[in-house]
Design a protein around this motif. Structure first.
Motif, PDB file in Angstrom:
ATOM      1  N   THR A   1      10.765  -8.630   2.132  1.00  0.00           N
ATOM      2  CA  THR A   1       9.980  -7.483   1.439  1.00  0.00           C
ATOM      3  C   THR A   1      11.121  -6.510   0.915  1.00  0.00           C
ATOM      4  O   THR A   1      12.168  -6.117   1.687  1.00  0.00           O
TER       5      THR A   1
ATOM      6  N   GLN B   1       1.942  -8.251   1.121  1.00  0.00           N
ATOM      7  CA  GLN B   1       2.225  -6.848   1.389  1.00  0.00           C
ATOM      8  C   GLN B   1       3.839  -6.584   1.441  1.00  0.00           C
ATOM      9  O   GLN B   1       4.606  -7.260   2.016  1.00  0.00           O
TER      10      GLN B   1
ATOM     11  N   THR C   1       7.906  -7.019  -3.943  1.00  0.00           N
ATOM     12  CA  THR C   1       7.721  -6.092  -5.097  1.00  0.00           C
ATOM     13  C   THR C   1       8.412  -6.788  -6.534  1.00  0.00           C
ATOM     14  O   THR C   1       7.985  -6.284  -7.439  1.00  0.00           O
TER      15      THR C   1
ATOM     16  N   SER D   1       2.812  -6.022  -6.937  1.00  0.00           N
ATOM     17  CA  SER D   1       3.725  -6.959  -6.395  1.00  0.00           C
ATOM     18  C   SER D   1       4.451  -8.121  -7.057  1.00  0.00           C
ATOM     19  O   SER D   1       5.434  -8.363  -6.915  1.00  0.00           O
TER      20      SER D   1
END
Length: 195
Positions: free
Chosen positions: A27, A51, A54, A78
């Motif tokens: 992430t 989560q 990006t 995302s």
């Protein structure tokens, strides 16, 4: 953040069952890729599965055992750069949310062939979206019905919406009932989960 210069990571053929265990390592703003997770044992993708992701452009979940993908899983927040999603080759998808590609302007391909789609009311929104698009529009989506028998082998794009009816139970996301039990287990101890 030692993945800045890495362009591809093949994590296929392992025994991952939950994307939540893999995502934290990939992430952040510099993560332009997500590892290839084909041929694992993943069964579920939901809105919280990615989560912190990006900038990913490519997702490969082919050959897993995915049965359920919830609405909002591939959110524009995302996946604004997402161009290709592979969910084919052995996943167990019976239905997909009708808005699976909504807000993903760069998506070119959504590979879902070979999944055992049950063409009933749960696919009506997806069918309406597929049928409303221009021929050869991006993303390319090709859904072939496996059941019910009267629709087996037909392309969802050719099935009238009026034929997508339900007279059976809907599949739902798995849930675990922990009422009346202790939901804490020490590492190394066994636990029984009733789904």
């Amino acid at each position: 953040d030692g993945f800045d210069k890495m362009t591809f990571l093949d994590m296929g053929g392992n025994n991952f069952t939950n994307v939540d265990h893999v995502v934290p390592a990939f992430t952040g703003p510099s993560s332009l890729y997500f590892p290839a997770l084909y041929e694992n044992h993943i069964v579920y993708l939901g809105p919280d599965s990615f989560q912190g992701v990006t900038s990913t452009t490519f997702l490969n979940f082919a050959g897993n055992m995915i049965r359920i993908i919830e609405d909002g899983t591939f959110s524009p927040k995302s996946f604004s750069n997402l161009t290709e999603v592979m969910l084919d080759q052995g996943n167990r998808l019976h239905f997909l949310p009708g808005k699976i590609a909504q807000g993903l302007p760069k998506l070119l391909s959504l590979a879902i062939d070979g999944c055992p789609f049950h063409c009933d009311c749960q696919l009506r929104d997806l069918a309406a979206w597929v049928q409303s698009r221009e021929p050869h529009a991006k993303p390319y989506v090709d859904v072939v019905c496996e059941s019910p028998p009267k629709l087996s082998g037909k392309y969802l794009s050719d099935v009238p919406l009026s034929e997508l009816t339900c007279n059976c139970e809907h599949e739902e996301s798995p849930s675990i009932d922990t009422s009346g039990s202790d939901d804490h287990v020490q590492e190394g101890q066994g636990a029984m989960l009733n789904c």
